[in-house]
Design a protein around this motif. Structure first.
Motif, short mmCIF file in Angstrom:
data_model
loop_
_atom_site.label_atom_id
_atom_site.label_comp_id
_atom_site.label_asym_id
_atom_site.label_seq_id
_atom_site.Cartn_x
_atom_site.Cartn_y
_atom_site.Cartn_z
N ILE A 89 0.86 -1.18 0.00
CA ILE A 89 0.00 0.00 0.00
C ILE A 89 0.90 1.24 0.00
N PRO A 90 0.59 2.29 -0.68
CA PRO A 90 -0.63 2.57 -1.42
C PRO A 90 -0.56 2.19 -2.90
N ALA A 91 0.62 1.85 -3.40
CA ALA A 91 0.78 1.59 -4.84
C ALA A 91 -0.10 0.43 -5.32
N MET A 130 -3.69 11.20 10.57
CA MET A 130 -4.65 10.65 9.63
C MET A 130 -4.90 9.21 10.08
N LEU A 131 -6.09 8.93 10.56
CA LEU A 131 -6.43 7.66 11.21
C LEU A 131 -7.47 6.93 10.39
N LYS A 132 -7.22 5.65 10.07
CA LYS A 132 -8.18 4.84 9.31
C LYS A 132 -9.09 4.09 10.27
N LYS A 179 -7.04 9.42 -4.38
CA LYS A 179 -8.19 8.52 -4.26
C LYS A 179 -7.83 7.09 -4.67
N ALA A 180 -7.06 6.94 -5.73
CA ALA A 180 -6.70 5.60 -6.22
C ALA A 180 -5.79 4.85 -5.25
N VAL A 184 -4.04 8.10 0.38
CA VAL A 184 -2.71 8.27 0.97
C VAL A 184 -1.75 8.80 -0.10
N PHE A 185 -1.20 9.98 0.15
CA PHE A 185 -0.23 10.57 -0.78
C PHE A 185 1.16 9.95 -0.64
N THR A 186 1.58 9.71 0.58
CA THR A 186 2.97 9.38 0.87
C THR A 186 3.33 7.94 0.50
#
Length: 191
Positions: A89-91, A130-132, A179-180, A184-186
């Motif tokens: 994740i996130p890739a 940022m909490l999931k 979004k994809a 998560v940007f990082t």
């Protein structure tokens, strides 16, 4: 003599007690704070020992929270987030699991010339989380957001806003660019 000794000890004890009360009142328990949307700083106890995911330094101040003149950030992940990164994740495009948390610690940029010129963290400005938690934050695709500003002069934190709908603004940015990747940007920095 004994009475004077007891009086002196009592006076000294009173001074120590008053000094302790004053010092305690001046220090802040940041873990007692809550963001306007109810997320408590205490939910992230131990964040300062989480693993480094990556660093970031915006080309302009646009990506900075309270640091409008240039900042640098360290993005940390709790063990659940680190495990998610190890799983691709996130890739991979897979969802980040509930319980994963990212912390973003932000500083103003500073310079150090020893032993050579480098840009280093200066004054701290804020900490964002940022909490999931899909059940708790259904309106923002399972993500909760909290930002606490740091005031160097008082050595205290405060919630960045009193507006409880601020997470929608945070999430709008993540919706537009990540979004994809489950917002998560990082990316996990290679090491």
């Amino acid at each position: 003599m004994k009475r004077r000794y007891i009086t002196t000890l009592a006076a000294l004890g009173a001074v120590v007690f008053v000094a302790t009360v004053v010092l305690t009142a001046q220090s802040q328990d940041r873990f007692a704070l809550k963001a306007a949307n109810g997320i408590a700083f205490s939910e992230f106890r131990g964040y300062d020992a989480w693993q480094l995911i990556a660093t970031s330094q915006p080309d302009n101040a646009g990506g900075c929270g309270t640091s409008k003149v240039g900042c640098m950030k360290a993005i940390l992940g709790n063990p659940a987030m680190v495990e998610a990164y190890r799983a691709g994740i996130p890739a991979s495009g897979n969802a980040v699991p509930d319980g994963a948390v990212l912390a973003k610690i932000e500083w103003l940029q500073d310079r150090d010339e020893k032993p050579y010129g480098v840009t280093v963290p200066g004054a701290q400005t804020e900490i964002s989380f940022m909490l999931k938690d899909s059940k708790r934050f259904p309106d923002t695709n399972g993500w909760g957001y909290a930002t606490f500003e740091y005031d160097r002069s008082s050595d205290t934190f405060k919630p960045a806003t009193t507006n409880p709908s601020f997470p929608r603004g945070c999430h709008a940015c993540h919706t537009g660019g990540a979004k994809a990747h489950d917002f998560v940007f990082t990316e996990y920095a290679k090491r």
